[in-house]
Design an enzyme around this catalytic site. Structure first.
Site, PDB file in Angstrom:
ATOM      1  N   ASP A  87       0.859  -1.178   0.000  1.00 11.43           N
ATOM      2  CA  ASP A  87       0.000   0.000   0.000  1.00 11.43           C
ATOM      3  C   ASP A  87       0.902   1.236   0.000  1.00 11.43           C
ATOM      4  O   ASP A  87       2.083   1.146   0.311  1.00 11.43           O
ATOM      5  CB  ASP A  87      -0.899  -0.002   1.254  1.00 11.43           C
ATOM      6  CG  ASP A  87      -1.772   1.242   1.319  1.00 11.43           C
ATOM      7  OD1 ASP A  87      -2.430   1.558   0.306  1.00 11.43           O
ATOM      8  OD2 ASP A  87      -1.778   1.927   2.349  1.00 11.43           O
ATOM      9  N   SER A  88       0.287   2.378  -0.287  1.00  4.65           N
ATOM     10  CA  SER A  88       1.044   3.626  -0.238  1.00  4.65           C
ATOM     11  C   SER A  88       1.438   3.986   1.197  1.00  4.65           C
ATOM     12  O   SER A  88       2.258   4.876   1.397  1.00  4.65           O
ATOM     13  CB  SER A  88       0.192   4.744  -0.826  1.00  4.65           C
ATOM     14  OG  SER A  88      -1.029   4.841  -0.109  1.00  4.65           O
ATOM     15  N   CYS A  98     -11.087   3.161  -1.410  1.00  6.56           N
ATOM     16  CA  CYS A  98      -9.852   3.658  -0.786  1.00  6.56           C
ATOM     17  C   CYS A  98      -9.610   2.860   0.491  1.00  6.56           C
ATOM     18  O   CYS A  98     -10.558   2.527   1.210  1.00  6.56           O
ATOM     19  CB  CYS A  98      -9.989   5.146  -0.464  1.00  6.56           C
ATOM     20  SG  CYS A  98      -8.592   5.824   0.447  1.00  6.56           S
ATOM     21  N   CYS A 129      -3.643  -0.911  -2.174  1.00  4.70           N
ATOM     22  CA  CYS A 129      -3.853   0.514  -2.453  1.00  4.70           C
ATOM     23  C   CYS A 129      -4.726   0.677  -3.697  1.00  4.70           C
ATOM     24  O   CYS A 129      -4.362   0.203  -4.779  1.00  4.70           O
ATOM     25  CB  CYS A 129      -2.492   1.161  -2.674  1.00  4.70           C
ATOM     26  SG  CYS A 129      -2.572   2.895  -3.080  1.00  4.70           S
ATOM     27  N   HIS A 170      -8.658   3.592   3.328  1.00  5.28           N
ATOM     28  CA  HIS A 170      -9.032   4.191   4.620  1.00  5.28           C
ATOM     29  C   HIS A 170     -10.533   4.146   4.914  1.00  5.28           C
ATOM     30  O   HIS A 170     -10.948   4.296   6.054  1.00  5.28           O
ATOM     31  CB  HIS A 170      -8.592   5.658   4.666  1.00  5.28           C
ATOM     32  CG  HIS A 170      -7.107   5.839   4.692  1.00  5.28           C
ATOM     33  ND1 HIS A 170      -6.276   5.301   3.738  1.00  5.28           N
ATOM     34  CD2 HIS A 170      -6.305   6.513   5.563  1.00  5.28           C
ATOM     35  CE1 HIS A 170      -5.014   5.642   4.018  1.00  5.28           C
ATOM     36  NE2 HIS A 170      -5.013   6.368   5.111  1.00  5.28           N
ATOM     37  N   GLU A 191      -6.505   9.229   9.251  1.00  2.87           N
ATOM     38  CA  GLU A 191      -5.178   9.049   9.860  1.00  2.87           C
ATOM     39  C   GLU A 191      -5.052   9.815  11.173  1.00  2.87           C
ATOM     40  O   GLU A 191      -4.316   9.415  12.069  1.00  2.87           O
ATOM     41  CB  GLU A 191      -4.085   9.445   8.865  1.00  2.87           C
ATOM     42  CG  GLU A 191      -4.077   8.467   7.695  1.00  2.87           C
ATOM     43  CD  GLU A 191      -2.847   8.514   6.818  1.00  2.87           C
ATOM     44  OE1 GLU A 191      -1.978   9.376   7.040  1.00  2.87           O
ATOM     45  OE2 GLU A 191      -2.773   7.679   5.898  1.00  2.87           O
TER      46      GLU A 191
HETATM   47  N1  DGL Z   1      -3.942   3.909  -0.041  1.00  5.45           N
HETATM   48  C1  DGL Z   1      -4.489   4.958  -0.862  1.00  5.45           C
HETATM   49  C2  DGL Z   1      -5.660   4.397  -1.671  1.00  5.45           C
HETATM   50  O1  DGL Z   1      -6.272   3.448  -1.295  1.00  5.45           O
HETATM   51  C3  DGL Z   1      -4.956   6.146  -0.038  1.00  5.45           C
HETATM   52  C4  DGL Z   1      -3.826   7.006   0.452  1.00  5.45           C
HETATM   53  C5  DGL Z   1      -3.023   7.607  -0.668  1.00  5.45           C
HETATM   54  O2  DGL Z   1      -3.511   8.498  -1.381  1.00  5.45           O
HETATM   55  O3  DGL Z   1      -1.917   7.165  -0.856  1.00  5.45           O
HETATM   56  O4  DGL Z   1      -5.960   4.913  -2.698  1.00  5.45           O
END
Ligand code: DGL
Length: 272
Positions: free
Chosen positions: A17-18, A191, A80, A193, A159
């Site tokens: 993931d990012s 997403c 991600c 989150h 977050e």
């Molecule tokens: N993990 C990213 C996503 O699911 C969200 C956070 C980011 O923008 O890196 O798109």
């Protein structure tokens, strides 16, 4: 699936993931596959991906995948959404391993559960602008209408742990209002989150809207795959321990990790 030539006989799942958001996916994978070892990479030094250009996201996604393969993973899960919606084809073209990602199972479930054919997708700008859901849902059923809504403020709110704050509710209301006007009956949480905000989102959209949670859907899909190969373990792996790598592990990152995952996990700092 491409990569059939390298089917592992002892599966090790690599999730990237990012940043920390993909822990929602890792959590689901551990729930569905508690005995399959998991290696996580969160690119906290370069997060967010959702605001970056597609070419940058593809480059990062390839590096993240290489990192996981070098660390012993043999099944890749792209947690991600920004990376999945932008880079999934490029990853499948480059790597001869089974590659799962959060978009494909969500598309399948959304197409199956919608009754009126009107599906909402919320995500980062990169995910919504990739148009991947409209493209793929249209292939399954040309009558489906996809309404995308970028929600860039939700990642920092989650977050910060502002899951039940008045400000979060106000912002959510603003983002979800256009989707309510469009009479959608299915909403994809596009997403990492957003599963943390699922109760609030469900409340704002109303009970008649079916929420698709990709973290759960991709875990189900990976389990079905491993099971179909006869590789489901009934005992924990004695040799490989779950490890969570992050490219930044500063104080703030560590705090955010604790907000996402309550159990103690082994974290290490490493970069591709
Ligand atoms: N993990 C990213 C996503 O699911 C969200 C956070 C980011 O923008 O890196 O798109």
């Amino acid at each position: 699936m491409k990569g059939e030539s390298t089917i592992p006989n002892a599966p090790v799942i690599g999730v990237f993931d990012s940043g920390v958001g993909g822990l929602t996916v890792a959590k689901e994978l551990k729930r569905w596959l508690p005995n399959v070892p998991l290696i996580y990479f969160g690119d906290t030094a370069r997060t967010p991906y959702g605001t970056k250009a597609p070419s940058t996201i593809v480059e990062f996604a390839k590096e993240d995948t290489e990192f996981l393969l070098e660390h012993g993973a043999n099944i890749i899960v792209v947690a991600c959404h920004s990376a999945a919606s932008t880079a999934k084809e490029a990853l499948r073209a480059q790597f001869q391993y089974p590659i799962f990602e959060v978009v494909t199972p969500s598309v399948e479930v959304a197409a199956r559960v919608t009754r009126n054919g009107r599906i909402g997708v919320i995500g980062t700008r990169a995910t919504v602008e990739s148009n991947v859901y409209a493209r793929e849902l249209e292939k399954l059923s040309p009558n489906i209408v996809v309404i995308g809504q970028p929600c860039p403020l939700l990642v920092p709110l989650v977050e910060e742990g502002w899951l039940d704050r008045r400000e979060t509710k106000m912002i959510l209301k603003k983002y979800l209002h256009p989707l309510r006007l469009q009479n959608i009956d299915t909403l994809v949480l596009g997403c990492t989150h957003y599963p943390m905000l699922k109760p609030l989102i469900q409340k704002k959209m109303g009970k008649r809207v079916r929420i698709v949670d990709p973290s759960e859907e991709v875990a189900r899909m990976v389990k079905a795959y491993i099971d179909s190969k006869g590789l489901l373990r009934t005992h924990p792996s004695p040799s490989v321990k779950d490890t969570y790598y992050f490219s930044d592990l500063g104080v703030v990152t560590q705090e955010v990790i604790r907000r996402f995952i309550r159990e103690p996990i082994e974290v290490r700092k490493a970069s591709p």
